[in-house]
Design a protein around this motif. Structure first.
Motif, short mmCIF file in Angstrom:
data_model
loop_
_atom_site.label_atom_id
_atom_site.label_comp_id
_atom_site.label_asym_id
_atom_site.label_seq_id
_atom_site.Cartn_x
_atom_site.Cartn_y
_atom_site.Cartn_z
N ILE A 73 -3.51 0.01 -7.69
CA ILE A 73 -3.99 -1.03 -6.77
C ILE A 73 -5.50 -1.08 -6.85
O ILE A 73 -6.16 -0.04 -6.81
CB ILE A 73 -3.57 -0.74 -5.32
N CYS A 74 -6.04 -2.29 -6.92
CA CYS A 74 -7.49 -2.45 -6.79
C CYS A 74 -7.74 -3.62 -5.84
O CYS A 74 -6.86 -4.44 -5.60
CB CYS A 74 -8.18 -2.65 -8.13
N SER B 179 -1.48 4.14 -5.41
CA SER B 179 -2.86 3.67 -5.21
C SER B 179 -3.62 3.57 -6.53
O SER B 179 -4.55 2.77 -6.65
CB SER B 179 -3.61 4.56 -4.23
N SER B 180 -3.22 4.33 -7.53
CA SER B 180 -3.88 4.26 -8.84
C SER B 180 -3.63 2.91 -9.52
O SER B 180 -4.32 2.57 -10.47
CB SER B 180 -3.41 5.39 -9.74
N TYR C 26 2.76 3.79 5.02
CA TYR C 26 1.38 3.66 4.60
C TYR C 26 0.81 5.00 4.14
O TYR C 26 1.16 6.05 4.67
CB TYR C 26 0.50 3.15 5.74
N PRO C 27 -0.11 4.99 3.19
CA PRO C 27 -0.79 6.23 2.79
C PRO C 27 -1.61 6.79 3.96
O PRO C 27 -2.02 6.04 4.86
CB PRO C 27 -1.70 5.81 1.64
N LEU D 17 0.82 -1.22 0.00
CA LEU D 17 0.00 0.00 0.00
C LEU D 17 0.85 1.26 0.00
O LEU D 17 0.41 2.30 -0.51
CB LEU D 17 -0.92 0.02 1.22
N MET E 7 -11.50 2.94 0.39
CA MET E 7 -10.13 3.49 0.28
C MET E 7 -9.47 3.17 -1.04
O MET E 7 -8.58 3.91 -1.48
CB MET E 7 -9.28 2.96 1.42
N TYR E 8 -9.83 2.05 -1.65
CA TYR E 8 -9.22 1.61 -2.90
C TYR E 8 -10.29 1.25 -3.90
O TYR E 8 -11.36 0.77 -3.53
CB TYR E 8 -8.30 0.39 -2.65
#
Length: 144
Positions: free
Chosen positions: A73-74, A70-71, A109-110, A65, A138-139
Motif C-alpha cells: 500500500i502506498c 502494508s508493504s 486495522y493494523p 488497510l 504510517m504508509y
C-alpha cells in the motif's frame, strides 16, 4: 494484417498487466457493505496487486488497510481516509450503530491505525479523518 496487429497489441496489453506489476487505485470510494469490501480485498490480496490510495477512502473502504499487507500500500498527497462506527438501518430508516461489526472492523486495522483511532475516542458515529503528514508517516509515499 489488421487482425494480426490487433492480436499482437492485445498480447502486449496482457503481458504488460501482470498482477505483480499492476496497481489498483483508490480515489473516490465512500464505502458500503462491509462483507462486499472484505470479499473484494481478499481477492485483491491474493492477486498480488499493489494498492495506491490517491484520494478519498471512507468507511468500509478503509478495510483495505487490514487486508492488504502494508508493504503493498502506498499513499499520495491527496489520500484521505475516513473512519466511523459501522451501522445498520434501524426503525424508520435511521442509522443505528452495529457494535459487533464496529469491533470486527476495528480489530482488522493494523496497530498504528488502531492507536490513532483510539487516541481520538474510538470508532463512533462521528467521522475521523486521517490525511496529510499523519497518514504519510504510517504508509509509504507512492512517489518512493
Amino acid at each position: 494484417m489488421k487482425r494480426s496487429m490487433a492480436l499482437a497489441a492485445a498480447a502486449l496489453l496482457v503481458i504488460g498487466t501482470r498482477a505483480s506489476n499492476a496497481a489498483v487505485w483508490i480515489t473516490d470510494d465512500r464505502g458500503g457493505q462491509i462483507g462486499k469490501y472484505i470479499y473484494r480485498y481478499e481477492k485483491l490480496r491474493a492477486s498480488g496487486q499493489r494498492v495506491i490510495i490517491g484520494g478519498f477512502c471512507a468507511s468500509a473502504c478503509t478495510i483495505v488497510l487490514g487486508t492488504i499487507p502494508s508493504s503493498r500500500i502506498c499513499v499520495t498527497p491527496n489520500a484521505e481516509l475516513a473512519f466511523h462506527a459501522a451501522w445498520d438501518f434501524g426503525r424508520r430508516g435511521r442509522a443505528v450503530t452495529n457494535f459487533g461489526a464496529t469491533r470486527m472492523v476495528y480489530s482488522m486495522y493494523p496497530a498504528p491505525i488502531r492507536r490513532w483511532i483510539a487516541h481520538r475516542g474510538g470508532l463512533t458515529p462521528r467521522t475521523l479523518f486521517l490525511r496529510g503528514r499523519r497518514l504519510q508517516a504510517m504508509y509509504r509515499s507512492c512517489s518512493s
